[in-house]
Design an enzyme around this catalytic site. Structure first.
Site, PDB file in Angstrom:
ATOM      1  N   ASN A   1       0.869  -1.185   0.000  1.00 35.68           N
ATOM      2  CA  ASN A   1       0.000   0.000   0.000  1.00 35.68           C
ATOM      3  C   ASN A   1       0.900   1.227   0.000  1.00 35.68           C
ATOM      4  O   ASN A   1       1.509   1.547   1.017  1.00 35.68           O
ATOM      5  CB  ASN A   1      -0.882  -0.038   1.258  1.00 35.68           C
ATOM      6  CG  ASN A   1      -1.675   1.250   1.442  1.00 35.68           C
ATOM      7  OD1 ASN A   1      -1.792   2.056   0.526  1.00 35.68           O
ATOM      8  ND2 ASN A   1      -2.221   1.426   2.628  1.00 35.68           N
ATOM      9  N   TRP A   2       0.965   1.889  -1.154  1.00 35.89           N
ATOM     10  CA  TRP A   2       1.884   3.026  -1.276  1.00 35.89           C
ATOM     11  C   TRP A   2       1.313   4.309  -0.664  1.00 35.89           C
ATOM     12  O   TRP A   2       2.009   5.303  -0.585  1.00 35.89           O
ATOM     13  CB  TRP A   2       2.250   3.242  -2.748  1.00 35.89           C
ATOM     14  CG  TRP A   2       3.421   2.408  -3.180  1.00 35.89           C
ATOM     15  CD1 TRP A   2       3.793   1.186  -2.690  1.00 35.89           C
ATOM     16  CD2 TRP A   2       4.391   2.746  -4.180  1.00 35.89           C
ATOM     17  NE1 TRP A   2       4.925   0.741  -3.322  1.00 35.89           N
ATOM     18  CE2 TRP A   2       5.315   1.671  -4.255  1.00 35.89           C
ATOM     19  CE3 TRP A   2       4.572   3.827  -5.045  1.00 35.89           C
ATOM     20  CZ2 TRP A   2       6.397   1.672  -5.131  1.00 35.89           C
ATOM     21  CZ3 TRP A   2       5.651   3.827  -5.929  1.00 35.89           C
ATOM     22  CH2 TRP A   2       6.547   2.758  -5.959  1.00 35.89           C
ATOM     23  N   LYS A   3       0.038   4.278  -0.271  1.00 32.35           N
ATOM     24  CA  LYS A   3      -0.591   5.479   0.319  1.00 32.35           C
ATOM     25  C   LYS A   3      -0.315   6.693  -0.585  1.00 32.35           C
ATOM     26  O   LYS A   3      -0.282   6.549  -1.797  1.00 32.35           O
ATOM     27  CB  LYS A   3      -0.080   5.684   1.742  1.00 32.35           C
ATOM     28  CG  LYS A   3      -0.141   4.414   2.594  1.00 32.35           C
ATOM     29  CD  LYS A   3       0.095   4.691   4.029  1.00 32.35           C
ATOM     30  CE  LYS A   3       0.158   3.366   4.789  1.00 32.35           C
ATOM     31  NZ  LYS A   3       0.128   3.523   6.221  1.00 32.35           N
TER      32      LYS A   3
ATOM     33  N   HIS B   1      -9.426   1.009   4.772  1.00 38.87           N
ATOM     34  CA  HIS B   1      -8.168   1.234   5.492  1.00 38.87           C
ATOM     35  C   HIS B   1      -8.428   2.186   6.659  1.00 38.87           C
ATOM     36  O   HIS B   1      -9.221   3.120   6.545  1.00 38.87           O
ATOM     37  CB  HIS B   1      -7.113   1.814   4.553  1.00 38.87           C
ATOM     38  CG  HIS B   1      -5.745   1.791   5.151  1.00 38.87           C
ATOM     39  ND1 HIS B   1      -5.326   2.715   6.073  1.00 38.87           N
ATOM     40  CD2 HIS B   1      -4.713   0.922   4.988  1.00 38.87           C
ATOM     41  CE1 HIS B   1      -4.088   2.425   6.442  1.00 38.87           C
ATOM     42  NE2 HIS B   1      -3.694   1.345   5.797  1.00 38.87           N
TER      43      HIS B   1
ATOM     44  N   GLU C   1      -6.844   4.563   7.805  1.00 34.28           N
ATOM     45  CA  GLU C   1      -6.599   5.988   7.521  1.00 34.28           C
ATOM     46  C   GLU C   1      -7.801   6.596   6.806  1.00 34.28           C
ATOM     47  O   GLU C   1      -8.134   7.763   7.022  1.00 34.28           O
ATOM     48  CB  GLU C   1      -5.297   6.143   6.711  1.00 34.28           C
ATOM     49  CG  GLU C   1      -4.080   5.864   7.594  1.00 34.28           C
ATOM     50  CD  GLU C   1      -2.838   5.390   6.873  1.00 34.28           C
ATOM     51  OE1 GLU C   1      -2.786   5.476   5.627  1.00 34.28           O
ATOM     52  OE2 GLU C   1      -1.904   4.925   7.565  1.00 34.28           O
TER      53      GLU C   1
ATOM     54  N   GLU D   1      -5.424  -5.136  10.558  1.00 37.87           N
ATOM     55  CA  GLU D   1      -4.388  -4.125  10.771  1.00 37.87           C
ATOM     56  C   GLU D   1      -4.673  -3.357  12.065  1.00 37.87           C
ATOM     57  O   GLU D   1      -5.470  -2.415  12.064  1.00 37.87           O
ATOM     58  CB  GLU D   1      -4.372  -3.127   9.612  1.00 37.87           C
ATOM     59  CG  GLU D   1      -4.072  -3.743   8.272  1.00 37.87           C
ATOM     60  CD  GLU D   1      -3.471  -2.724   7.312  1.00 37.87           C
ATOM     61  OE1 GLU D   1      -2.367  -2.982   6.846  1.00 37.87           O
ATOM     62  OE2 GLU D   1      -4.081  -1.669   7.074  1.00 37.87           O
TER      63      GLU D   1
ATOM     64  N   GLY E   1       2.671   1.852  10.786  1.00 40.32           N
ATOM     65  CA  GLY E   1       3.694   2.892  10.671  1.00 40.32           C
ATOM     66  C   GLY E   1       4.418   3.218  11.962  1.00 40.32           C
ATOM     67  O   GLY E   1       5.159   4.197  12.034  1.00 40.32           O
TER      68      GLY E   1
ATOM     69  N   SER F   1       3.403  -2.580  10.311  1.00 37.69           N
ATOM     70  CA  SER F   1       4.851  -2.645  10.572  1.00 37.69           C
ATOM     71  C   SER F   1       5.474  -3.985  10.194  1.00 37.69           C
ATOM     72  O   SER F   1       6.405  -4.453  10.859  1.00 37.69           O
ATOM     73  CB  SER F   1       5.150  -2.285  12.032  1.00 37.69           C
ATOM     74  OG  SER F   1       4.777  -0.939  12.293  1.00 37.69           O
TER      75      SER F   1
ATOM     76  N   GLY G   1       2.732  -1.346   4.254  1.00 37.40           N
ATOM     77  CA  GLY G   1       2.791   0.066   3.903  1.00 37.40           C
ATOM     78  C   GLY G   1       4.217   0.500   3.620  1.00 37.40           C
ATOM     79  O   GLY G   1       4.743   0.315   2.524  1.00 37.40           O
ATOM     80  N   GLY G   2       4.881   1.066   4.621  1.00 38.81           N
ATOM     81  CA  GLY G   2       6.204   1.666   4.429  1.00 38.81           C
ATOM     82  C   GLY G   2       7.211   0.756   3.748  1.00 38.81           C
ATOM     83  O   GLY G   2       7.971   1.209   2.875  1.00 38.81           O
TER      84      GLY G   2
HETATM   85  C1  PEP Z   1      -0.773   0.014   6.113  1.00 35.74           C
HETATM   86  O1  PEP Z   1      -0.919   1.215   6.159  1.00 35.74           O
HETATM   87  O2  PEP Z   1      -1.600  -0.694   5.536  1.00 35.74           O
HETATM   88  C2  PEP Z   1       0.397  -0.541   6.765  1.00 35.74           C
HETATM   89  C3  PEP Z   1       0.381  -1.802   7.088  1.00 35.74           C
HETATM   90  O3  PEP Z   1       1.453   0.312   6.997  1.00 35.74           O
HETATM   91  P1  PEP Z   1       2.891  -0.069   7.614  1.00 35.74           P
HETATM   92  O4  PEP Z   1       3.331  -1.358   6.984  1.00 35.74           O
HETATM   93  O5  PEP Z   1       3.769   1.084   7.236  1.00 35.74           O
HETATM   94  O6  PEP Z   1       2.693  -0.204   9.088  1.00 35.74           O
END
Ligand code: PEP
Length: 250
Positions: A10-12, A93, A95, A164, A170, A209, A230-231
């Site tokens: 997920n590049w957000k 999600h 967010e 999640e 994050g 994470s 994500g990251g």
């Molecule tokens: C996400 O936002 O879906 C996510 C899992 O982010 P991260 O891996 O950066 O915690």
């Protein structure tokens, strides 16, 4: 049941044209792990270019509107995502749920719209830190899933659930393996109640994470069928070891 792993990035709100090199490196590197389904959910502005550059690699959106068209400034419909070559989308999600006040009912409608237009869906659920600390995570997330689930998609491969924990996204924090296992078992039970036996084919991903350093331990949990990342999905150097860990786990 063998479900096979799905690892979705997920590049957000990250990524410009110059970052398509990273998409390409991830697509090429993932090809070495044929047993794992890999997808990148990109900003809408990059989807068509990524699809043209990498035919056959799964590119998705990060959200979709529940309606087919209309006066919804800034939103994107399922048909629009399909039109530019996306094959899947994230819905619900945390967010989006937080920033855009998306309810379970709204998420359910988005999932139904996406599935109805031919997009596969990664549907996110997860608890806040407060809910986790007061010991209510499992019932709260179960209820969130029950209220967000669309009608049976007809094919289990078209739907994945991403658990999640909001406090893990994050932050570098990850629940204990026991807590991940307990939540995934509860969500598996919820899917069985909603969809019956065919629902056993729906994959349940863990997100929050996930990194090269913890992926193998997370993928070893019986009911973890992959990850939403994500990251660590922004570069091939960070993402491909996670894909490799998924391949090694099956
Ligand atoms: C996400 O936002 O879906 C996510 C899992 O982010 P991260 O891996 O950066 O915690």
């Amino acid at each position: 049941m063998t479900r096979g792993k799905l690892v979705a990035g997920n590049w957000k709100m990250h990524g410009l044209a110059g970052d398509l090199d990273a998409v390409q490196a991830i697509a090429e590197g993932s090809a070495a792990h044929r047993g794992v389904d890999v997808a990148l959910c990109l900003p809408a502005t990059l989807i068509e270019r990524a699809v043209r550059a990498l035919p056959g690699f799964a590119i998705g959106g990060q959200d979709v509107h529940a309606e087919a068209k209309g006066a919804h400034t800034g939103d994107i419909s399922a048909a629009m995502l399909r039109d530019c070559g996306a094959t899947l989308t994230i819905v619900g999600h945390s967010e989006r749920r937080a920033d855009h006040h998306e309810s379970d009912v709204a998420v359910r409608a988005k999932a139904a719209a996406a599935l109805g237009s031919g997009l596969d869906v990664v549907l996110c659920v997860g608890e806040s830190r407060e809910v986790r600390e007061r010991g209510d995570a499992v019932p709260v997330v179960r209820a969130q899933l029950a209220a967000s689930l669309p009608d049976w998609p007809g094919d289990a491969r078209r739907l994945a659930i991403a658990y999640e924990p909001i406090w893990a996204i994050g932050t570098g924090l990850v629940p204990s393996i026991e807590d991940v296992a307990a939540m995934h078992a509860a969500l598996r039970d919820e899917l069985a109640g909603a969809y019956g036996e065919p629902g056993q084919g729906v994959r349940i991903l863990y997100g929050g994470s996930v990194k090269a350093s913890n992926a193998a331990e997370i993928f070893a949990v019986g009911d973890v069928d992959g990850a939403l990342v994500g990251g660590a999905s922004l570069t091939a150097a960070d993402f491909l070891p996670i894909v490799a860990a998924a391949a090694a786990a099956d």
